[in-house]
Each structure stands twice: as C-alpha cells, then as structure tokens.
Design a protein around this motif. Structure first.
Motif, PDB file in Angstrom:
ATOM      1  N   LEU A  91     -13.585  -6.716   6.435  1.00  0.00           N
ATOM      2  CA  LEU A  91     -13.955  -7.973   6.871  1.00  0.00           C
ATOM      3  C   LEU A  91     -15.226  -8.453   5.870  1.00  0.00           C
ATOM      4  CD1 LEU A  91     -14.822  -7.367  10.613  1.00  0.00           C
ATOM      5  CD2 LEU A  91     -13.009  -8.879   9.556  1.00  0.00           C
ATOM      6  N   ASP A  92     -15.647  -7.583   4.874  1.00  0.00           N
ATOM      7  CA  ASP A  92     -16.584  -7.894   3.856  1.00  0.00           C
ATOM      8  C   ASP A  92     -15.959  -7.998   2.558  1.00  0.00           C
ATOM      9  OD1 ASP A  92     -15.601  -5.177   3.249  1.00  0.00           O
ATOM     10  OD2 ASP A  92     -18.080  -4.432   3.370  1.00  0.00           O
ATOM     11  N   ASP A  93     -14.627  -8.143   2.262  1.00  0.00           N
ATOM     12  CA  ASP A  93     -13.960  -8.265   1.273  1.00  0.00           C
ATOM     13  C   ASP A  93     -14.150  -9.727   0.441  1.00  0.00           C
ATOM     14  OD1 ASP A  93     -11.463  -9.327  -0.643  1.00  0.00           O
ATOM     15  OD2 ASP A  93     -11.378  -7.118  -0.585  1.00  0.00           O
ATOM     16  N   ALA A  94     -14.987  -9.813  -0.687  1.00  0.00           N
ATOM     17  CA  ALA A  94     -15.667 -11.246  -0.836  1.00  0.00           C
ATOM     18  C   ALA A  94     -14.528 -12.192  -1.382  1.00  0.00           C
ATOM     19  CB  ALA A  94     -16.529 -10.886  -2.175  1.00  0.00           C
ATOM     20  N   GLN A  95     -13.624 -11.504  -2.039  1.00  0.00           N
ATOM     21  CA  GLN A  95     -12.529 -12.267  -2.842  1.00  0.00           C
ATOM     22  C   GLN A  95     -11.564 -12.892  -1.693  1.00  0.00           C
ATOM     23  OE1 GLN A  95     -10.260 -10.524  -5.889  1.00  0.00           O
ATOM     24  NE2 GLN A  95      -8.843 -12.108  -6.014  1.00  0.00           N
ATOM     25  N   ALA A  96     -11.177 -12.083  -0.616  1.00  0.00           N
ATOM     26  CA  ALA A  96     -10.343 -12.619   0.438  1.00  0.00           C
ATOM     27  C   ALA A  96     -11.187 -13.617   1.278  1.00  0.00           C
ATOM     28  CB  ALA A  96     -10.168 -11.421   1.437  1.00  0.00           C
ATOM     29  N   ASN A  97     -12.468 -13.365   1.428  1.00  0.00           N
ATOM     30  CA  ASN A  97     -13.279 -14.328   1.999  1.00  0.00           C
ATOM     31  C   ASN A  97     -13.698 -15.750   1.362  1.00  0.00           C
ATOM     32  OD1 ASN A  97     -13.332 -12.354   4.353  1.00  0.00           O
ATOM     33  ND2 ASN A  97     -15.563 -11.725   3.613  1.00  0.00           N
ATOM     34  N   ALA A 105      -3.270  -8.849   7.777  1.00  0.00           N
ATOM     35  CA  ALA A 105      -2.562  -7.817   6.974  1.00  0.00           C
ATOM     36  C   ALA A 105      -2.447  -8.294   5.605  1.00  0.00           C
ATOM     37  CB  ALA A 105      -1.086  -7.880   7.747  1.00  0.00           C
ATOM     38  N   THR A 106      -2.434  -7.196   4.797  1.00  0.00           N
ATOM     39  CA  THR A 106      -2.371  -7.505   3.392  1.00  0.00           C
ATOM     40  C   THR A 106      -1.057  -8.290   3.157  1.00  0.00           C
ATOM     41  OG1 THR A 106      -2.518  -6.650   1.040  1.00  0.00           O
ATOM     42  CG2 THR A 106      -1.367  -5.379   2.704  1.00  0.00           C
ATOM     43  N   PHE A 107      -1.169  -8.940   2.099  1.00  0.00           N
ATOM     44  CA  PHE A 107       0.420  -9.606   1.559  1.00  0.00           C
ATOM     45  C   PHE A 107       1.407  -8.705   1.409  1.00  0.00           C
ATOM     46  CE2 PHE A 107       2.915 -11.107  -2.085  1.00  0.00           C
ATOM     47  CZ  PHE A 107       3.276 -12.316  -1.740  1.00  0.00           C
ATOM     48  N   GLY A 108       1.129  -7.585   0.856  1.00  0.00           N
ATOM     49  CA  GLY A 108       2.324  -6.374   0.739  1.00  0.00           C
ATOM     50  C   GLY A 108       2.914  -6.130   2.351  1.00  0.00           C
ATOM     51  N   PRO A 129       0.911  -1.114  -0.013  1.00  0.00           N
ATOM     52  CA  PRO A 129      -0.140  -0.013   0.050  1.00  0.00           C
ATOM     53  C   PRO A 129       1.017   1.057   0.118  1.00  0.00           C
ATOM     54  CG  PRO A 129      -0.946  -1.632   1.609  1.00  0.00           C
ATOM     55  CD  PRO A 129       0.374  -2.153   1.372  1.00  0.00           C
ATOM     56  N   SER A 130       0.321   2.102  -0.617  1.00  0.00           N
ATOM     57  CA  SER A 130       1.204   3.517  -0.878  1.00  0.00           C
ATOM     58  C   SER A 130       0.846   4.550   0.320  1.00  0.00           C
ATOM     59  CB  SER A 130       1.021   4.184  -2.068  1.00  0.00           C
ATOM     60  OG  SER A 130      -0.476   4.376  -2.416  1.00  0.00           O
ATOM     61  N   ALA A 131      -0.373   4.340   0.762  1.00  0.00           N
ATOM     62  CA  ALA A 131      -0.872   5.324   1.900  1.00  0.00           C
ATOM     63  C   ALA A 131      -0.128   4.654   3.404  1.00  0.00           C
ATOM     64  CB  ALA A 131      -2.428   4.987   1.799  1.00  0.00           C
ATOM     65  N   HIS A 132      -0.258   5.639   4.173  1.00  0.00           N
ATOM     66  CA  HIS A 132       0.097   5.195   5.734  1.00  0.00           C
ATOM     67  C   HIS A 132      -1.054   4.254   6.424  1.00  0.00           C
ATOM     68  CE1 HIS A 132       3.971   7.234   5.653  1.00  0.00           C
ATOM     69  NE2 HIS A 132       3.499   8.543   5.168  1.00  0.00           N
ATOM     70  N   PHE A 133      -0.484   3.674   7.365  1.00  0.00           N
ATOM     71  CA  PHE A 133      -1.547   2.806   7.954  1.00  0.00           C
ATOM     72  C   PHE A 133      -2.178   3.844   8.923  1.00  0.00           C
ATOM     73  CE2 PHE A 133      -2.408   0.956  12.128  1.00  0.00           C
ATOM     74  CZ  PHE A 133      -3.200  -0.316  11.610  1.00  0.00           C
ATOM     75  N   GLU A 134      -3.631   3.698   8.776  1.00  0.00           N
ATOM     76  CA  GLU A 134      -4.540   4.315   9.468  1.00  0.00           C
ATOM     77  C   GLU A 134      -5.480   3.494  10.579  1.00  0.00           C
ATOM     78  OE1 GLU A 134      -7.097   6.383   6.860  1.00  0.00           O
ATOM     79  OE2 GLU A 134      -5.302   7.665   5.931  1.00  0.00           O
ATOM     80  N   ASP A 160      -4.862  -7.079  -1.845  1.00  0.00           N
ATOM     81  CA  ASP A 160      -5.065  -5.685  -2.387  1.00  0.00           C
ATOM     82  C   ASP A 160      -4.242  -4.760  -1.603  1.00  0.00           C
ATOM     83  OD1 ASP A 160      -6.453  -3.446  -3.177  1.00  0.00           O
ATOM     84  OD2 ASP A 160      -8.185  -4.514  -3.764  1.00  0.00           O
ATOM     85  N   ARG A 161      -3.618  -3.695  -2.472  1.00  0.00           N
ATOM     86  CA  ARG A 161      -2.651  -2.820  -1.969  1.00  0.00           C
ATOM     87  C   ARG A 161      -3.789  -1.534  -1.493  1.00  0.00           C
ATOM     88  NH1 ARG A 161      -0.760   1.164  -5.497  1.00  0.00           N
ATOM     89  NH2 ARG A 161       1.174   1.298  -4.256  1.00  0.00           N
ATOM     90  N   ALA A 162      -5.020  -1.591  -1.571  1.00  0.00           N
ATOM     91  CA  ALA A 162      -5.935  -0.390  -1.313  1.00  0.00           C
ATOM     92  C   ALA A 162      -5.948  -0.091   0.228  1.00  0.00           C
ATOM     93  CB  ALA A 162      -7.205  -0.552  -1.797  1.00  0.00           C
ATOM     94  N   HIS A 163      -5.785  -1.299   1.149  1.00  0.00           N
ATOM     95  CA  HIS A 163      -5.836  -1.292   2.766  1.00  0.00           C
ATOM     96  C   HIS A 163      -4.580  -2.016   3.049  1.00  0.00           C
ATOM     97  CE1 HIS A 163      -9.887   0.255   2.390  1.00  0.00           C
ATOM     98  NE2 HIS A 163     -10.018  -0.409   1.374  1.00  0.00           N
ATOM     99  N   TRP A 164      -4.036  -1.725   4.322  1.00  0.00           N
ATOM    100  CA  TRP A 164      -3.017  -2.323   4.836  1.00  0.00           C
ATOM    101  C   TRP A 164      -3.614  -3.785   5.621  1.00  0.00           C
ATOM    102  CZ3 TRP A 164       2.093  -2.257   4.840  1.00  0.00           C
ATOM    103  CH2 TRP A 164       2.739  -1.151   4.216  1.00  0.00           C
ATOM    104  N   ASN A 165      -5.018  -3.622   5.987  1.00  0.00           N
ATOM    105  CA  ASN A 165      -5.681  -4.662   6.385  1.00  0.00           C
ATOM    106  C   ASN A 165      -6.907  -4.986   5.649  1.00  0.00           C
ATOM    107  OD1 ASN A 165      -3.868  -3.497   8.935  1.00  0.00           O
ATOM    108  ND2 ASN A 165      -4.470  -5.335   9.474  1.00  0.00           N
TER     109      ASN A 165
END
Length: 383
Positions: free
Chosen positions: A104-110, A138-141, A37-42, A96-101
């Motif tokens: 819970l409702d991400d269909a593909q991850a689930n 935590a995301t793969f990245g 992810p390019s953004a900082h952890f929030e 996904d790099r959109a989020h650091w974590n």
C-alpha cells in the motif's frame, strides 16, 4: 481470462525507448522473466473490517485533501454537493515482481494510480462524489501466467476492494444513488463486485449505471450474471456500459484468442460470442459517431501531471465482435499497445461525452422513470 487479458498492458514496459524493439524480438518470454514474481504467493494480513474507515486508505473520498479525482481541464469544475456517490476502482499501476500484490505504500504505484484518477475518475466528479480505494492490487505479472499464485493474488486484491466497498456503503447510508466504475484490473474486480454485491439484491435499485471499461463482457455468458442489463439507450439508468478502444487497422486478436479459450460466468465457453460494446460518444450499443460529436479528448502533458482538451475529439464506432474503433491513429503521447490498442485511453478519449453521459443517466434515475429499457436478445456464437 483474468490471468491473461492484462498481457495487453505491455505499455508498462514500452515506457522505455527500446521497449518496442525488445518486445518485437523477444516478446512474451522476456516479459514473463521480467515481470512474473519468482516466489510463491504468500498473501498478507487480512483486511480488517474497519481499515477503510481511515481516510488514508483512499486515493479519493470527499473528506481528504489533494484528491486527484477532483482534477478538471480548463473551463470545467467539479460539481458542488453532487447528488450521487461514485465507487471507482483504478487499473493496474504496480509492475514490480518483488511481490504478487502491491504494498500500500509503494510510491511509484500510488503516483501512477493518481494519474489514472485524474484522467479517468475525474469524468464523474460533476455528478458524483468519488470514492477510490487504495488496494493491494495484483502485480502486472499476475496476468502473464496461469500459475495458481496469480489467481490467489487477484483474489487477495479483490478482498481489499470488497472491504472498501462495504465501508463505502456504510458511509453513504441506505438511500444515496450509486455510480460504479473501473478500468482494466479495476473493471475485472467490478464485474465480481456486481455478481456478489449487486445482482439479485436490493442494492441494484440504487445503481445509476456501471462503467465496466477496458475488460470484455460476453453478452451471452457474462452479462446475465452481473445483475444489470446492457445500456441500450442514451438516457437509460440502472445498466452497464463497456468498451475497448482500437485505431485502424485494428487487430484485437490478442484479446479474442484468450477470450475464446475461456468460460463465462455461467460455466459455458465464451468462444465466438459477442462482447458488450457501448459507444461512449452516443451512449448506445453498436453505434457510430463522427469526430465532431466527440466534445473533448484529453491530451496529456509530457509529465502526465495534467491535460488539455482536444476539440473535436476522436470518432468512434463499434465493430466486429464488440470492439470500439476510433478511426485513424491519433498522437496522445505514446502508450499505444500492439494491434493499435488504445486501452490506456479508454476514458480520456471521451472525457466530456462520458461526463455528459453520467449526468444524463442520473437525470433519468432521479426522475423516477423506468430505469431500464428492453434489451436485444443475447448474441449466440458465430459460426
């Protein structure tokens, strides 16, 4: 160590046909650009203490329908009213790099997590009722960078795991036997759970076994902090099993290079130390077994929605500093990592033997016999 080891999970970008070619020529830099992810952890909302009271917060628990952990291949079925309870932490399924974590409702991850539960957690469903929480993994990245954001993401994921585990204990009551299991990122969180919730506490007496699979454990600098010894006999209870699978010619240098640059749970360098290696066919450390001793390897369907048993399965032997060799490469539908690393199949290649291993260790636990055996002395660094 935590930030680097899941670099090996590049299977998640090899899912596309050109992935291997692209990785060969562009490698780490491409992966980092695509996955960190390019953004900082929030962060996000703190997990409320009562969140895991809701069945919707679990992939698997005894009172929910369509439980993927209850899947079995033909001629097997889940146990009726199994005596133990299993707390299972699934591996990374969010890339996904959109989020650091993961939301819970991400269909593909689930959906991917459910695939892992069918191929991994299902091995335990004869002996134990399986509880597998949804958690903001935590995301793969996060495993490809040393940025502080990555460790924050792992800590954030662990807080969900911890909240789920506390609810799991509350639901069980004070006496029921417990089996702990995880894989990859799930095994990383399980190590921390062992240190913080099991080691030196009365709960340790309720642990039938802990399957810390697909993540390295230094015998000298990590194992003593986990509160349970290494399993040294096939029928031992109250102990830890761990393995990392490779075919020949095996090249585990991607693991050892990172491992040797890290410090153990005792604050001392892991460099040169051996890792726990349990042969899942025999249930003993540093052992060898022929393929005829493997009672069944899961062969996944093309859509990963089911699997059949290949009998006999693959052979296995511990080698080197604590890795597991399965001999010559086998076709399990792809997803093999560089170095002939069969990480994705750590459970499924030994599905039937793990199932029997769990039952055997529970029988020892239930008999009231001594839960542990004398373990060999830890291995010092090699010169």
């Amino acid at each position: 160590m935590a930030r680097k080891f899941l670099y090996l999970m590049i299977v998640l970008i090899l899912l596309v046909g050109a992935g291997a070619f692209v990785y060969r020529f562009y490698g780490k830099d491409l992966m980092k650009a695509a996955l960190i992810p390019s953004a900082h952890f929030e962060g996000g909302p703190v997990t409320p203490s009562q969140a895991y009271e809701k069945p919707a917060m679990w992939f698997a628990r005894p009172d929910i329908p369509n439980n993927p952990a209850l899947w079995t291949p033909a001629d097997f079925k889940p146990g009726e009213n199994p005596p133990a309870a299993v707390f299972f932490i699934h591996p990374t399924s969010y890339i996904d790099r959109a989020h650091w974590n993961a939301p819970l409702d991400d269909a593909q991850a689930n959906n991917t997590a459910a695939v892992f539960l069918r191929g991994q957690a299902s091995a335990f469903n004869e002996t134990g009722e399986i509880w597998a929480p949804r958690y903001r993994q935590a995301t793969f990245g996060a495993f490809l960078t040393s940025r502080a954001d990555a460790q924050k993401a792992l800590d954030f994921a662990y807080r969900d795991v911890l909240a789920a585990f506390d609810e799991f204990l509350k639901e069980l009551g004070p006496d029921r036997p417990i089996i702990l299991a995880g894989h990859s990122q799930g095994a990383l969180h399980l190590e921390r759970l062992l240190r913080e919730r099991v080691a030196g506490r009365p709960l340790a007496k309720r642990i039938v076994a802990a399957y810390v699979v697909g993540w390295p454990i230094s015998k000298l600098h990590d194992l003593p902090a986990l509160g349970l010894p290494e399993c040294v006999t096939a029928g031992q209870a109250g102990c830890i099993l761990s393995w990392q699978s490779f075919a020949e010619p095996a090249d585990p240098s991607m693991i050892t290079d990172v491992y040797d640059a890290t410090t153990g749970f005792d604050g001392k360098p892991r460099k040169g130390t051996d890792m726990v290696c349990t042969n899942p066919i025999t249930g003993t450390p540093n052992a060898a077994a022929k393929l005829t001793a493997n009672l069944g390897t899961l062969i996944p369907s093309k859509d990963l929605g089911s699997a059949t048993l290949g009998v006999p399965g693959v052979p296995a032997k511990c080698f080197g500093r604590g890795f597991l060799s399965i001999g010559q490469p086998v076709n399990l539908g792809g997803y093999v990592l560089p170095g002939n690393n069969y990480h994705v199949f750590d459970y499924s290649m030994f599905w039937v033997n793990i199932r029997k291993d769990v039952a055997r260790r529970f029988a020892t636990f239930a008999s009231g016999k001594p839960a542990t055996a004398s373990a060999p002395a830890p291995t010092a660094p090699r010169r």
